[in-house]
Write a protein that holds these residues in place. Sequence first.
Motif, PDB file in Angstrom:
ATOM      1  N   ASP A  73       0.868  -1.183   0.000  1.00 36.22           N
ATOM      2  CA  ASP A  73       0.000   0.000   0.000  1.00 36.22           C
ATOM      3  C   ASP A  73       0.900   1.227   0.000  1.00 36.22           C
ATOM      4  O   ASP A  73       1.769   1.382   0.870  1.00 36.22           O
ATOM      5  CB  ASP A  73      -0.894  -0.025   1.237  1.00 36.22           C
ATOM      6  N   ARG A  93      -3.604   0.758  -3.019  1.00 42.89           N
ATOM      7  CA  ARG A  93      -3.468  -0.367  -2.099  1.00 42.89           C
ATOM      8  C   ARG A  93      -2.562  -1.479  -2.601  1.00 42.89           C
ATOM      9  O   ARG A  93      -2.162  -2.356  -1.824  1.00 42.89           O
ATOM     10  CB  ARG A  93      -4.853  -0.947  -1.799  1.00 42.89           C
ATOM     11  N   GLU A 148     -12.201   2.519  -0.114  1.00 41.15           N
ATOM     12  CA  GLU A 148     -11.129   1.534  -0.117  1.00 41.15           C
ATOM     13  C   GLU A 148     -11.368   0.375  -1.079  1.00 41.15           C
ATOM     14  O   GLU A 148     -10.421  -0.190  -1.632  1.00 41.15           O
ATOM     15  CB  GLU A 148     -10.945   0.968   1.299  1.00 41.15           C
ATOM     16  N   VAL A 164      -8.229   7.630  -3.016  1.00 38.58           N
ATOM     17  CA  VAL A 164      -9.148   6.640  -2.459  1.00 38.58           C
ATOM     18  C   VAL A 164     -10.530   7.248  -2.263  1.00 38.58           C
ATOM     19  O   VAL A 164     -11.556   6.661  -2.652  1.00 38.58           O
ATOM     20  CB  VAL A 164      -8.602   6.094  -1.131  1.00 38.58           C
TER      21      VAL A 164
END
Length: 492
Positions: free
Chosen positions: A235, A267, A257, A251
């Motif tokens: 990440d 990520r 996420e 994000v």
Amino acid sequence: MTARPDPNEEIIRLAAACRFDPDRWSLAAWDWGEGDLAAHPGPRQWQRDINRQIRDHLADPARRFTPLRIAVASGHGIGKSAEMGMLSNWAMSCWADCRIVITANTRPQMQTKTAPEVGLWFRRAVTAHWFDMQAQSIRCRDPKRGDSWRLDFVTWSEHNTEAFAGLHNQGRIILLLFDEASAIADKVWEVAEGALTDEETVIIWVAFGNPTRNGGRFRECFRKFRHRWQTRHIDSRSVEGTNRVYLQSIVDDAGGEDSDVARYRVRGEFPSQSPMQFIAEADVEAARARHLRPEQYGFAPRIIGVDPAWTGADAVEIVLRQGLMVKSLLSLPRNDNDVEVAGLIARLEDDEGADAVFVDAGYGTGIVSAGRTMGRNWRLVWFAGKPVDPGYLNKRAEMWGTVKRWLKDGGALDPDDRTLSADLIGPETVPRLDGKIQLESKADMKARGIPSPNRADALALTFAEPVVKRGPGQAGNLKRLMDERYDPHAGL
């Protein structure tokens, strides 16, 4: 008068001490905290972790000459090119007659980013004066060893793989680095695998990439071939020196996420579905996790789909579907003996008590003709034929559309059948002005390095037409019910 010490002697001793330790070299070969590295006290933690993996591998004589494969999937901005530069400089500085090949997904990527960044780390190193740095190569300055002690920047081409096929360096070291590995064709990976076979040779292969695609060989390093690769997801927000505020904004703007953009840009996770991908990996993974009881599908007709081999590299695929259950019956190399293949299908039809058999007409006309001489009522299906649903361009796209709904409606896949799972997520759609759904051809898939999805096509064929389960003593039969809606629990 005391002779002045040769400044190279200390460097040579350091290089000898670091021969099996790229982590130690990365700390000693650069002036961390000074000059253009003033803001950097040392390599980033993930870079040191990779270097230590290599160190630990080389420290064990029992596995030192077993090829070490490392795959790193990450978000943006973590310093992949810097790690390639440090690793390359370690190998070139600490191993005589080292051979290195670095490749990237495109020529612009190689010429404007990868090669300049790697060259920068060579110019910063204590051994900068040992090497001649050019746009397409870095070589030892010794004119007698420039051809045997070298690093080459090579743009990959699935039609021109000589640079990889000729990568041999028996008794010494080979370092192969892939940059933006998601976009490197499967053929290049295959040739590289076959080339790295020298005995008593240190072989290190590291693939770096943003995981933009959930198909292809880079993806399979983390899935099908994970037993051969040491894998790592990184990440970007966990890496020192990255802009965490900006990365978090990516994000947030992408929807959170779990959005695909957040997954592969930040990520370091593969997307659940690429933008043009027809069947989502999430649906396939859900189907692999389902466990059906016989009573959940035993009442449905048993349908066989046959996809004959398209080229010499493909396999003849035969699958059976019964309601929500599917299983592979047979996979065999391309066989031009239609009578022999027809005999195999007939045996499977009898063994399985199949109610219908559908065969792709593209390469299956001879097989069906041979089957008819055996008294079989098999049906040819033309992938380019007219669909019932006008929203699809052709029959193949329509059948795949039914497979897509079948997966969402409870279809179950054998978790051990990785070929079928990979086939299902392989094809992408082709944008059309008329809005009709069109799947890319097998030829187009191969052009971008994705194998022909023969087994998934065989599954799709089981949805070619409605089938009625035969009664005792009855031969399999077809019933056209095109005006009825699809029912996943009744076969169609």
